[in-house]
Design a protein around this motif. Sequence first.
Motif: not given
Length: 268
Positions: A156-160
């Motif tokens: 989720e952090i990578v996608q952000y």
Amino acid sequence: MKFINDSNLSHSFYKDITRINYLEDMSSQLISDYGYTYIMLCYGTIEAFNYKGKKVKVPEVFIKGTGDFFTVKAYKNSSWLSFELPNHVLHNVTKIHSKKNRNTLIDLSLYVEEEIIQSLYESLRNVNQIEEITTIADNHLRAYYKDWSVLLPSVEIVQYILRKKGMLATKELSEVFPYSEKSIERMFNKEVGATPYRFICLVRFNYIIRELEQNKYTSLTDLITQYDYYDHSHFEKDFQKFLGQSIKDYKNDNNSLLSNGLSRIYVK
């Protein structure tokens, strides 16, 4: 070189599939890091060199995660087939701390039955249609997809970071997500293979270099400002970090391998 891919590829596991066939001997060409994991199959004579210029062994079928740039030298009638995957897949496959696997071409037969790997390798040797390549890969590896696709906390952090095009400070991550800065750093080292700061810089660089490659800017100064670089020197440092060369050398370098990679959509 002949590049084969399908811009309309839609797959539940693979983000992109590309085949490169060498019609003649090619001198060394640089490959940038895009922040993804790749499963690759190599046919013929292909040599690889890491960012320090040291030659590394190239298994017939290997998996590689995010790392530093490297170069490849290939000879006539050689070919390699690349399956692009989200970066956390490397950790799911190997269960090893991803940062310890940086710049390593890991033999996939260590994690998949050797008979399956050999059958996959031979079945794809002369296949040049992406749809057929996808079907063959699915038939051989589908049983592994579920375990390899498990979502990790970093996803989720990578996608952000990708949505923000890398234009953010690392402290923003701990403000948006329920983890401390230290926890996020440990998470990224383990699951992504890079610190949050380096990955953020890598993502931003991949966005801006695509505009540079495709001449989608009015002036270099404006482009640098648009992507939140302090100045030209700051941008030049990222060139050295991620491509090992200056902006001037990059512009004068006829690198069809890199140009082809940059011509495709970065985030799918």
